[in-house]
Design a protein around this motif. Structure first.
Motif, short mmCIF file in Angstrom:
data_model
loop_
_atom_site.label_atom_id
_atom_site.label_comp_id
_atom_site.label_asym_id
_atom_site.label_seq_id
_atom_site.Cartn_x
_atom_site.Cartn_y
_atom_site.Cartn_z
N CYS A 194 13.51 -3.92 -4.65
CA CYS A 194 14.03 -3.71 -3.30
C CYS A 194 14.35 -2.24 -3.05
CB CYS A 194 15.28 -4.56 -3.08
SG CYS A 194 16.70 -4.02 -4.06
N SER B 212 15.91 0.46 4.07
CA SER B 212 14.96 1.05 5.01
C SER B 212 15.33 2.48 5.42
CB SER B 212 14.86 0.18 6.27
OG SER B 212 16.10 0.15 6.96
N THR C 215 10.79 5.08 -0.84
CA THR C 215 10.06 4.04 -0.11
C THR C 215 8.55 4.08 -0.37
OG1 THR C 215 9.86 5.43 1.88
CG2 THR C 215 11.82 4.03 1.69
N THR C 216 7.97 5.27 -0.42
CA THR C 216 6.51 5.38 -0.57
C THR C 216 6.02 4.74 -1.86
OG1 THR C 216 6.44 7.42 0.73
CG2 THR C 216 4.56 6.96 -0.72
N THR D 105 7.71 2.75 -3.99
CA THR D 105 8.08 1.34 -4.14
C THR D 105 7.15 0.46 -3.32
OG1 THR D 105 10.39 2.02 -4.39
CG2 THR D 105 9.98 -0.32 -4.01
N ASP D 106 6.77 0.93 -2.13
CA ASP D 106 5.80 0.18 -1.32
C ASP D 106 4.47 0.06 -2.03
OD1 ASP D 106 7.42 -0.42 0.83
OD2 ASP D 106 6.87 1.36 1.97
N LYS D 107 4.04 1.11 -2.70
CA LYS D 107 2.78 1.07 -3.44
C LYS D 107 2.82 -0.02 -4.51
CE LYS D 107 1.16 5.89 -3.07
NZ LYS D 107 -0.25 5.61 -2.76
N ASN E 22 4.85 -2.66 -4.60
CA ASN E 22 4.94 -3.97 -3.95
C ASN E 22 3.58 -4.43 -3.43
OD1 ASN E 22 6.14 -6.28 -2.58
ND2 ASN E 22 5.89 -5.10 -0.70
N GLU E 23 2.86 -3.52 -2.78
CA GLU E 23 1.55 -3.88 -2.24
C GLU E 23 0.57 -4.26 -3.34
OE1 GLU E 23 0.61 -0.40 -0.06
OE2 GLU E 23 2.14 -0.78 1.50
N PHE F 97 10.40 -9.22 -3.23
CA PHE F 97 10.60 -7.87 -2.71
C PHE F 97 11.41 -7.96 -1.42
CE2 PHE F 97 9.26 -4.60 0.35
CZ PHE F 97 9.74 -3.48 -0.32
N LYS G 139 13.29 -5.45 1.69
CA LYS G 139 13.60 -4.18 2.33
C LYS G 139 14.83 -4.42 3.20
CE LYS G 139 10.23 -1.84 4.15
NZ LYS G 139 9.18 -1.37 5.11
#
Length: 292
Positions: A232, A235, A242-243, A245-247, A249-250, A264, A266
């Motif tokens: 997690c 926002s 964020t960049t 962690t998003d990678k 998660n995706e 996951f 946010k």
């Protein structure tokens, strides 16, 4: 009406008396130990036993980093969850340091980072505001996570398992920021040290490398291990958090991992610090909650 109120109050007081009685009969539920690594680094270990602790039961263990300032948040959240009967009993082991805030930042930077700090990769120096003086991260005071892992496996785990009744097949870790980085890096290693992970706002920008995702997924998806990962961030956090962690998660979402093993979140409008209370609570419930 008065009779119902009286009955309810009697029930509440009876429950409280039962809990108090258990506490009196149990060993000291909050204990501290001072341990040293093979390199002579000192760690203050904060152990919280469940109210229902019994010698005949082996309990799962949650190791949480940064107990220097997260102890109240972790123990408080777990106490609320257990009091609401939402989670199974577990032993909480906080890993802390002795000394002031400067020493705290020195310890976590040294122990949780897998490689020495590279200012060229980040593009600017990294300075942490702390008391009594600022702490600047450099190549020389970072990158010793392998030594810290050795302390965990060779000293801390044997001590905890030898002192308390533990389930050695159910070890979890909770880490925030650099502590979250340590957890994710550990999960991607050849021999992960833990069975379950709570990674809050992990500092994955430290390594900026997509290559470890595959090894992380291979370890994570092992049916024999049945690992869980709670990931997690808030926002309102910066792009460094964020960049990357998003990678992660995706990437994990493309693998179709089961929802009871990967989650996951946010958190809207939360920053790097304010994200902690709710994420700790939900992370603990995800790991230790009863199956629905």
């Amino acid at each position: 009406m008065e009779r119902y109120i009286g009955t309810a109050l009697f029930t509440v007081f009876s429950f409280m008396a039962t809990v108090v009685g258990q506490q009196v009969k149990s060993p000291d539920l909050s204990q501290e130990h001072l341990l040293s690594s093979e390199q002579g680094k000192n760690y203050l270990i904060k152990v919280q036993l469940p109210i229902t602790y019994q010698d005949s039961i082996d309990y799962p263990v949650l190791y949480y980093l940064d107990a220097w300032w997260l102890e109240d948040s972790v123990v408080g959240a777990f106490t609320l969850l257990q009091g609401s009967r939402k989670v199974r009993a577990a032993i909480l082991v906080g890993i802390s340091t002795t000394g002031n805030e400067y020493e705290f930042n020195k310890q976590r930077t040294r122990d949780y980072t897998p490689t020495p700090f590279e200012m060229e990769k980040l593009g600017f120096p990294m300075v942490i505001f702390s008391q009594p003086k600022f702490f600047e991260i450099t190549r020389g005071n970072s990158g010793s996570s392998e030594l810290f892992t050795s302390f965990l496996t060779n000293i801390l785990f044997p001590f905890i398992d030898g002192t308390y009744n533990t389930d050695i097949k159910d070890r979890s870790i909770l880490g925030h920021s650099l502590g979250g980085l340590f957890g994710i890096h550990n999960l991607s290693s050849a021999q992960p040290t833990f069975d379950n992970y709570i990674s809050i706002s992990p500092s994955l920008w430290w390594i900026k490398d997509d290559n470890y995702y595959e090894s992380l997924y291979r370890n994570f998806s092992n049916e024999v291990s049945k690992k869980k990962l709670f990931l997690c961030y808030g926002s309102s956090e910066g792009l460094l958090i964020t960049t990357w962690t998003d990678k992660l998660n995706e990437y994990l979402l493309t693998k179709g991992l089961p929802v009871d093993h990967f989650k996951f979140v946010k958190y809207p409008d939360e920053d790097h610090t304010s994200v902690l209370p709710e994420s700790i609570y939900e992370g603990l419930e995800f790991l230790y909650g009863y199956s629905k």
